[in-house]
Design an enzyme around this catalytic site. Structure first.
Site, PDB file in Angstrom:
ATOM      1  N   LYS A 107       0.732  -1.111  -0.016  1.00  0.00           N
ATOM      2  CA  LYS A 107       0.047   0.100  -0.129  1.00  0.00           C
ATOM      3  C   LYS A 107       0.939   1.164   0.039  1.00  0.00           C
ATOM      4  O   LYS A 107       0.237   2.206  -0.257  1.00  0.00           O
ATOM      5  CB  LYS A 107      -1.110  -0.291   1.263  1.00  0.00           C
ATOM      6  CG  LYS A 107      -1.959  -0.986   1.062  1.00  0.00           C
ATOM      7  CD  LYS A 107      -2.984  -0.648   2.000  1.00  0.00           C
ATOM      8  CE  LYS A 107      -4.338  -1.813   1.798  1.00  0.00           C
ATOM      9  NZ  LYS A 107      -4.051  -2.989   2.226  1.00  0.00           N
TER      10      LYS A 107
HETATM   11  C1  LIG Z   1      -4.638  -4.387   1.632  1.00  0.00           C
HETATM   12  C2  LIG Z   1      -3.932  -5.736   1.435  1.00  0.00           C
HETATM   13  C3  LIG Z   1      -4.356  -6.589   0.567  1.00  0.00           C
HETATM   14  C4  LIG Z   1      -5.592  -6.644  -0.364  1.00  0.00           C
HETATM   15  O1  LIG Z   1      -5.383  -5.961  -1.215  1.00  0.00           O
HETATM   16  P1  LIG Z   1      -6.616  -5.201  -2.181  1.00  0.00           P
HETATM   17  O2  LIG Z   1      -5.941  -4.246  -3.146  1.00  0.00           O
HETATM   18  O3  LIG Z   1      -7.449  -4.397  -1.123  1.00  0.00           O
HETATM   19  O4  LIG Z   1      -7.145  -6.411  -2.880  1.00  0.00           O
HETATM   20  C5  LIG Z   1      -3.608  -7.756   0.627  1.00  0.00           C
HETATM   21  N1  LIG Z   1      -2.445  -7.799   1.410  1.00  0.00           N
HETATM   22  C6  LIG Z   1      -2.097  -6.973   2.350  1.00  0.00           C
HETATM   23  C7  LIG Z   1      -1.047  -7.205   3.243  1.00  0.00           C
HETATM   24  C8  LIG Z   1      -2.797  -5.660   2.398  1.00  0.00           C
HETATM   25  O5  LIG Z   1      -2.487  -4.852   3.175  1.00  0.00           O
END
Ligand SMILES: *Cc1c(COP(=O)(O)O)cnc(C)c1O
Length: 430
Positions: A107
């Protein structure tokens, strides 16, 4: 480039307005009017470009003239100033490690790009902007870190007391500067409800310029394409990869599909889900039935109604058969996830986090009946979920360098009851 609302009841807007609004006035998600097509030679020569050059080439058409070329390049360089290594785990399965950024999760890419874009668009604003975020763990850290030190923007993060991991809490509460952490005595849903109510409150909106840093924002979604190209630069096989993405809100996999439609070679996508199986069910039955979220050990994917799935459908022109051809989906339970962490550690000496483990199992399972080679997106460092991972592999995980400093940093949070009136009064009197 303009963006339309997927609810088709709002005017088209440019990138700046889409990023500032987050969601269209009709509550639809913004979607690009057309998908830029890359030159064949760009893909053929991908190894000869730097990450920064790729970043600019991909993002420029989406941003259009809303950011100058010099500033866009600068924003991109800051967004991706860490490594994105593709490592082999077995002959057929590699891991694209997306956890080398400041908060150890993928993210960081979306959050860093979005925060810098909002800082840029707000640069002449007279009033400060206040970003409100509720987090169950990963989002808050990445958003707060992304906005740290951005002029004219204050960030307030609400997190549920005692319900985030130790590292996640330190990442939220030790930044200082323009970042304030509110420790709410309640659940993530309580935090979310307080934020939602704040956005609808007249008094607050008259006094404060409130913005959300929601994951549906185009400025968070679109830059996630970049690391799919960085992976392809490192891909050594003749045939295009099968890519397995641990999915919750489906923003990450949706960015990969967008990259593919632009010209990036991908043989197949796997949307790897935990017990929250709305999409695996949909692919089997063609019925889309959202459900309340179920708590799992891969908790960043505990989503019962994935907000970006509507964008995935749009990318396939709402054609169920083309979607099914290009993307599979599977639900993996917690016991299998833990067992996968254990097996991969014992057999291949690679430590997966619970989200990566869901993706690993999904890919391994797919390769039993399909030919090809592929990689998983390893979306978080295992140390962020150390309790689960240490239980599975039986030894403790070292803190990576990026977070060593957290161990000696001082936690600063403001404790608050899960009560909107309390929260409102605090916001009004800051
Ligand atoms: C947010 C997150 C996801 C999911 O990603 P999306 O884009 O919401 O599908 C998967 N793994 C981790 C570690 C995350 O923080």
């Amino acid at each position: 480039m303009n963006y339309y609302s997927l609810n088709h009841n709002s005017p088209r807007v440019n990138f700046a307005e889409a990023a500032l609004r987050g969601q269209a006035p009709d509550k639809g998600l913004y979607f690009p009017e057309h998908i830029p097509q890359l030159h064949k030679s760009f893909i053929e020569n991908i190894k000869s470009f730097s990450k920064e050059e790729i970043g600019f080439a991909i993002m420029k058409p989406y941003v259009g003239e809303t950011i100058t070329d010099v500033d866009l390049q600068h924003i991109i360089n800051e967004t991706i100033n860490f490594d994105f290594p593709l490592l082999k785990i077995t002959d057929n399965i590699s891991a694209l490690e997306l956890f080398h950024g400041p908060t150890l999760a993928f993210k960081d890419v979306g959050a860093r790009f979005m925060s810098r874009c909002l800082g840029y668009f707000n640069r002449h604003a007279y009033h400060k902007t206040t970003v409100l975020v509720a987090t169950s763990g990963d989002t808050g850290g990445a958003v707060a870190n992304g906005f740290l030190g951005v002029d004219g923007v204050d960030v307030i993060i609400l997190y549920p007391s005692g319900k985030v991991s130790k590292i996640q809490e330190l990442q939220l509460t030790t930044l200082g500067q323009n970042i304030t952490a509110l420790e709410v005595s309640g659940t993530f849903d309580d935090c979310q409800a307080m934020v939602k109510q704040a956005f609808m409150d007249n008094d607050l909106n008259q006094k404060i310029n409130l913005t959300s840093a929601n994951s549906i924002n185009v400025a968070r979604w679109l830059p996630q394409q970049l690391y799919y190209f960085f992976a392809y630069q490192q891909w050594q096989e003749d045939e295009a990869p099968i890519i397995s993405v641990p999915s919750g809100n489906f923003g990450n996999i949706c960015a990969g599909i967008l990259a593919h439609i632009s010209g990036l070679p991908v043989k197949h996508f796997i949307a790897a889900c935990n017990a929250n199986d709305v999409v695996p069910q949909y692919l089997q039955t063609e019925q889309y039935s959202p459900k309340p979220a179920i708590a799992t050990i891969s908790n960043a994917m505990d989503v019962g109604n994935p907000s970006n799935f509507i964008r995935v459908l749009e990318l396939f022109n709402n054609q169920f058969s083309s979607l099914k051809n290009k993307m599979s989906s599977i639900s993996v339970d917690d016991a299998t996830t833990s067992q996968t962490i254990k097996d991969v550690y014992q057999q291949h000496h690679y430590t997966l986090d619970p989200h990566g483990a869901v993706a690993y199992y999904a890919l391994e399972n797919y390769l039993q009946t399909n030919s090809g080679k592929g990689f998983i997106l390893e979306t978080a460092h295992p140390v962020k979920f150390s309790d689960t991972v240490e239980d599975a592999i039986g030894i403790s995980i070292e803190f990576p360098e990026q977070v060593q400093h957290l161990l000696s940093a001082e936690k600063k949070s403001i404790f608050m009851q899960a009560d909107f009136n309390n929260f409102k009064e605090w916001l009004m009197n800051r």
